[in-house]
Design a protein around this motif. Structure first.
Motif, short mmCIF file in Angstrom:
data_model
loop_
_atom_site.label_atom_id
_atom_site.label_comp_id
_atom_site.label_asym_id
_atom_site.label_seq_id
_atom_site.Cartn_x
_atom_site.Cartn_y
_atom_site.Cartn_z
N ASP A 100 -5.08 -19.72 -29.50
CA ASP A 100 -3.94 -20.15 -28.70
C ASP A 100 -4.06 -19.59 -27.29
O ASP A 100 -5.12 -19.12 -26.88
CB ASP A 100 -2.62 -19.75 -29.38
N ASN A 101 -2.97 -19.64 -26.54
CA ASN A 101 -3.03 -19.33 -25.12
C ASN A 101 -2.40 -17.98 -24.77
O ASN A 101 -1.88 -17.79 -23.68
CB ASN A 101 -2.33 -20.44 -24.32
N GLY A 102 -2.44 -17.05 -25.71
CA GLY A 102 -1.91 -15.72 -25.46
C GLY A 102 -2.72 -14.98 -24.41
O GLY A 102 -3.90 -15.27 -24.19
N PRO A 103 -2.10 -14.01 -23.71
CA PRO A 103 -2.79 -13.31 -22.62
C PRO A 103 -4.02 -12.55 -23.09
O PRO A 103 -4.96 -12.36 -22.32
CB PRO A 103 -1.71 -12.36 -22.07
N GLU A 104 -4.04 -12.10 -24.34
CA GLU A 104 -5.22 -11.38 -24.84
C GLU A 104 -6.43 -12.29 -24.96
O GLU A 104 -7.57 -11.82 -24.93
CB GLU A 104 -4.94 -10.78 -26.22
N LEU A 105 -6.18 -13.59 -25.10
CA LEU A 105 -7.26 -14.54 -25.37
C LEU A 105 -7.65 -15.38 -24.17
O LEU A 105 -8.69 -16.05 -24.20
CB LEU A 105 -6.84 -15.46 -26.53
N THR A 106 -6.84 -15.38 -23.13
CA THR A 106 -7.14 -16.19 -21.95
C THR A 106 -7.64 -15.36 -20.78
O THR A 106 -7.80 -15.87 -19.68
CB THR A 106 -5.89 -16.97 -21.50
N GLY A 107 -7.87 -14.07 -20.99
CA GLY A 107 -8.33 -13.20 -19.92
C GLY A 107 -9.83 -13.24 -19.74
O GLY A 107 -10.57 -13.95 -20.42
N LYS A 108 -10.29 -12.41 -18.79
CA LYS A 108 -11.70 -12.42 -18.41
C LYS A 108 -12.61 -11.86 -19.50
O LYS A 108 -13.77 -12.27 -19.63
CB LYS A 108 -11.90 -11.63 -17.12
N ALA A 109 -12.11 -10.90 -20.27
CA ALA A 109 -12.98 -10.23 -21.25
C ALA A 109 -13.53 -11.22 -22.27
O ALA A 109 -14.74 -11.27 -22.51
CB ALA A 109 -12.20 -9.11 -21.95
N LEU A 110 -12.67 -12.01 -22.88
CA LEU A 110 -13.12 -12.96 -23.89
C LEU A 110 -13.90 -14.11 -23.26
O LEU A 110 -14.88 -14.60 -23.84
CB LEU A 110 -11.93 -13.52 -24.67
N ASP A 111 -13.50 -14.53 -22.06
CA ASP A 111 -14.23 -15.60 -21.38
C ASP A 111 -15.67 -15.19 -21.10
O ASP A 111 -16.60 -15.97 -21.34
CB ASP A 111 -13.51 -15.97 -20.09
N GLN A 112 -15.87 -13.96 -20.62
CA GLN A 112 -17.22 -13.49 -20.33
C GLN A 112 -18.02 -13.34 -21.61
O GLN A 112 -19.22 -13.67 -21.65
CB GLN A 112 -17.15 -12.15 -19.59
N TRP A 113 -17.38 -12.84 -22.67
CA TRP A 113 -18.08 -12.71 -23.95
C TRP A 113 -18.57 -14.06 -24.45
O TRP A 113 -19.71 -14.19 -24.91
CB TRP A 113 -17.14 -12.08 -24.97
N ALA A 114 -17.71 -15.07 -24.37
CA ALA A 114 -18.07 -16.40 -24.85
C ALA A 114 -19.23 -16.97 -24.04
O ALA A 114 -20.14 -17.61 -24.59
CB ALA A 114 -16.87 -17.33 -24.77
N ARG A 115 -19.23 -16.74 -22.73
CA ARG A 115 -20.34 -17.22 -21.89
C ARG A 115 -21.64 -16.53 -22.28
O ARG A 115 -22.69 -17.18 -22.39
CB ARG A 115 -20.03 -16.97 -20.42
N ASP A 116 -21.57 -15.23 -22.46
CA ASP A 116 -22.79 -14.47 -22.81
C ASP A 116 -23.32 -14.88 -24.18
O ASP A 116 -24.54 -14.90 -24.40
CB ASP A 116 -22.48 -12.98 -22.81
#
Length: 213
Positions: free
Chosen positions: A107-123
C-alpha cells in the motif's frame, strides 16, 4: 519580566527567523493495478501492516510479508516502530534464505513509499507494485492474512510486553505455515505446498530432458 508571546512571534518572523517546515520527501509511486495470480513461489510477495497494544497500552506495529503463491508467512516483524530502513532489513533477511521476489505488492504507507525501500528495489531488480488508494482488494492476500492474524492471534492474547508479543506471534506464524491446511492449496499447509511445488517442477524438468534425449 513578562513578555507577550504574540509579540515575540511577530518579532521572530520580522527578523526572518521563522523557517518554513519542509515536508517529508516521498518517492513517486507508479500504480500498476492488481497483479496477475502468481504461477510459482517468489513471484509475488505481499506486504502490509497491522497494529496492536501491550497490556500497558504501548502501541506495537506488526509487518507481515506473505508469498502470494504458497500462502507462506515469510516473516512477521514486531516492534514499536517499523520505518522503511527496518522494512529493508526484514526483506534482506528473507531474501538471504529464500531468494528475491519478482515484485512486491504494497500500500501507500510512509514506511513503504520512502527512499529506503525504493533504493532497495532498484538494487535488487524488484518491481514495487503500489495499490490504488482505497483499494485494499488489490492486496487481497495480505488483507486476508492480516485478518486471520488479528482474529486468531492478536485478539486472543494480552501481550505483557514487546518480547512477549514477538514470541507469541512467531509461534503463531510457525503454526500457520506448518500445520494449517488451506483449501486454495488443495488442503495442504503452506510448507507442504511449497515442497510439493519444488518436487513437481523437478519431475517435469527431468521428464522433458529424458524425452529430448
Amino acid at each position: 519580566m513578562r513578555v507577550n508571546h504574540k509579540r515575540i512571534e511577530r518579532l521572530y518572523r520580522a527578523a526572518g527567523l521563522a523557517l518554513r517546515r519542509r515536508g517529508r520527501k516521498r518517492v513517486a509511486t507508479p500504480r500498476l493495478g492488481r497483479p496477475q495470480p502468481p504461477d510459482g513461489p517468489n513471484e509475488h510477495w505481499a506486504l502490509d501492516f497491522v497494529s496492536d497494544t501491550t497490556v500497558s497500552g504501548r502501541r506495537i506495529r506488526v509487518l507481515a510479508v506473505i508469498d502470494a503463491h504458497t500462502r507462506e508467512a515469510l516473516a512477521i516483524e514486531v516492534d514499536t516502530s517499523l520505518p522503511g530502513t527496518r522494512v529493508v532489513r526484514v526483506l534482506d533477511r528473507i531474501v538471504a534464505a529464500r531468494g528475491r521476489p519478482q515484485q512486491l505488492v504494497l500500500d501507500n504507507g510512509p514506511e513503504l513509499t520512502g527512499k529506503a525501500l525504493d533504493q532497495w528495489a532498484r538494487d535488487q531488480g524488484v518491481t514495487l507494485r503500489f495499490i490504488d488508494p482505497g483499494k485494499p482488494v488489490q492486496n487481497a492476500h495480505a488483507e486476508s492474512f492480516n485478518g486471520r492474524l488479528r482474529d486468531e492471534c492478536l485478539n486472543q492474547h494480552w501481550f505483557l510486553g514487546l518480547a512477549d508479543a514477538r514470541r507469541i506471534i512467531e509461534a503463531w506464524r510457525q503454526d500457520y505455515n506448518q500445520h494449517r491446511p488451506h483449501s486454495a492449496l488443495g488442503y495442504r499447509t503452506p510448507e507442504e505446498f511449497r515442497a510439493g511445488f519444488g518436487a513437481t517442477t523437478t519431475t517435469t524438468t527431468t521428464t522433458t530432458t529424458t524425452h529430448q534425449e
